[in-house]
Design an enzyme around this catalytic site. Sequence first.
Site, PDB file in Angstrom:
ATOM      1  N   LEU A  54       0.863  -1.177   0.000  1.00  0.00           N
ATOM      2  CA  LEU A  54       0.000   0.000   0.000  1.00  0.00           C
ATOM      3  C   LEU A  54       0.903   1.231   0.000  1.00  0.00           C
ATOM      4  O   LEU A  54       1.983   1.199   0.569  1.00  0.00           O
ATOM      5  CB  LEU A  54      -0.864   0.054   1.273  1.00  0.00           C
ATOM      6  CG  LEU A  54      -1.965  -0.993   1.471  1.00  0.00           C
ATOM      7  CD1 LEU A  54      -2.648  -0.761   2.816  1.00  0.00           C
ATOM      8  CD2 LEU A  54      -2.990  -0.957   0.350  1.00  0.00           C
ATOM      9  N   ASP A  55       0.436   2.309  -0.607  1.00  0.00           N
ATOM     10  CA  ASP A  55       1.174   3.579  -0.522  1.00  0.00           C
ATOM     11  C   ASP A  55       1.335   3.939   0.945  1.00  0.00           C
ATOM     12  O   ASP A  55       0.475   3.631   1.763  1.00  0.00           O
ATOM     13  CB  ASP A  55       0.391   4.717  -1.202  1.00  0.00           C
ATOM     14  CG  ASP A  55       0.193   4.483  -2.693  1.00  0.00           C
ATOM     15  OD1 ASP A  55       0.888   3.615  -3.247  1.00  0.00           O
ATOM     16  OD2 ASP A  55      -0.653   5.172  -3.287  1.00  0.00           O
ATOM     17  N   ARG A  56       2.394   4.672   1.253  1.00  0.00           N
ATOM     18  CA  ARG A  56       2.678   5.085   2.623  1.00  0.00           C
ATOM     19  C   ARG A  56       1.457   5.748   3.280  1.00  0.00           C
ATOM     20  O   ARG A  56       1.115   5.462   4.420  1.00  0.00           O
ATOM     21  CB  ARG A  56       3.846   6.066   2.624  1.00  0.00           C
ATOM     22  CG  ARG A  56       4.153   6.661   3.989  1.00  0.00           C
ATOM     23  CD  ARG A  56       4.532   8.111   3.843  1.00  0.00           C
ATOM     24  NE  ARG A  56       5.783   8.250   3.115  1.00  0.00           N
ATOM     25  CZ  ARG A  56       6.972   8.385   3.687  1.00  0.00           C
ATOM     26  NH1 ARG A  56       7.076   8.434   4.991  1.00  0.00           N
ATOM     27  NH2 ARG A  56       8.048   8.508   2.967  1.00  0.00           N
ATOM     28  N   ARG A 154      -5.456   6.739  -7.405  1.00  0.00           N
ATOM     29  CA  ARG A 154      -5.118   8.166  -7.369  1.00  0.00           C
ATOM     30  C   ARG A 154      -4.975   8.738  -8.778  1.00  0.00           C
ATOM     31  O   ARG A 154      -5.466   9.830  -9.085  1.00  0.00           O
ATOM     32  CB  ARG A 154      -3.838   8.360  -6.558  1.00  0.00           C
ATOM     33  CG  ARG A 154      -3.978   7.915  -5.108  1.00  0.00           C
ATOM     34  CD  ARG A 154      -2.647   7.728  -4.403  1.00  0.00           C
ATOM     35  NE  ARG A 154      -1.939   8.999  -4.254  1.00  0.00           N
ATOM     36  CZ  ARG A 154      -0.715   9.078  -3.738  1.00  0.00           C
ATOM     37  NH1 ARG A 154      -0.081   7.980  -3.320  1.00  0.00           N
ATOM     38  NH2 ARG A 154      -0.130  10.258  -3.622  1.00  0.00           N
TER      39      ARG A 154
END
Length: 239
Positions: A54-56, A154
């Site tokens: 997952l993205d930070r 996103r």
Amino acid sequence: MVKTSPEILIENDHFIVLNKPSGLLSIPDREGKEISLKQMLQEKYGQIFTVHRLDRDTSGIIVFAKDEDTHKYLSQAFEERTVEKYYLGIVNGVPPEKKMTIDEPIAENTTKRGVMLIHQRGKQSITDYEVLEEFGKFSLLRFRIHTGRTHQIRVHMQHVGHPIVVDPLYGDGSPILVSSFKKKYNLSKSEEEERPILGRLGLHAEKLLFQDAQGNSHTVEAPLHKDMRALVQQLRKRK
């Protein structure tokens, strides 16, 4: 800044499923200066294998394998799209289409490292979304992703003109203040300046459906984290 520690949702001899807080790296980055969730798990278990990431700044469900066979099996399941992945996100504005499939190829931006864009040389990327609630300035959406490209939701939401809130790469990145949608907002006496109600990317990995190597089916859910939940509650009040 990570305020909460990861919560274990499922754990057995083969894998561990956690609810990752926003602000925590899934795996070590190139610089290696910050602690990552994988390193935290390695300290506890020794051997740990990355299945997906997952993205930070995205919170929610993430899976790590504890042995090589499970790693191979689960990685393949993600690759072959047999895993169902659902996210909740707060976006800017109200999308005119209440349900939509975005099928646009995503590639890495060759001039900006770490930024993705829609480009014909990219890999096929498919995102379904459904508008759950509309709040005028913002909307709450559920996403299902059929591919697992970097920053997929996103990039796709920026493409349709409704970026995820507080997205520094694909939106304006500015934190959400209650005063921005509440007409009569007064600071409390102890506050010198208003604290954001949401100061991080408004995206959360909510639900995962998968089968393990032993043939057991799993449906894992992670409720929205406190900050996103607080924003949704405030928006509902003013609807």
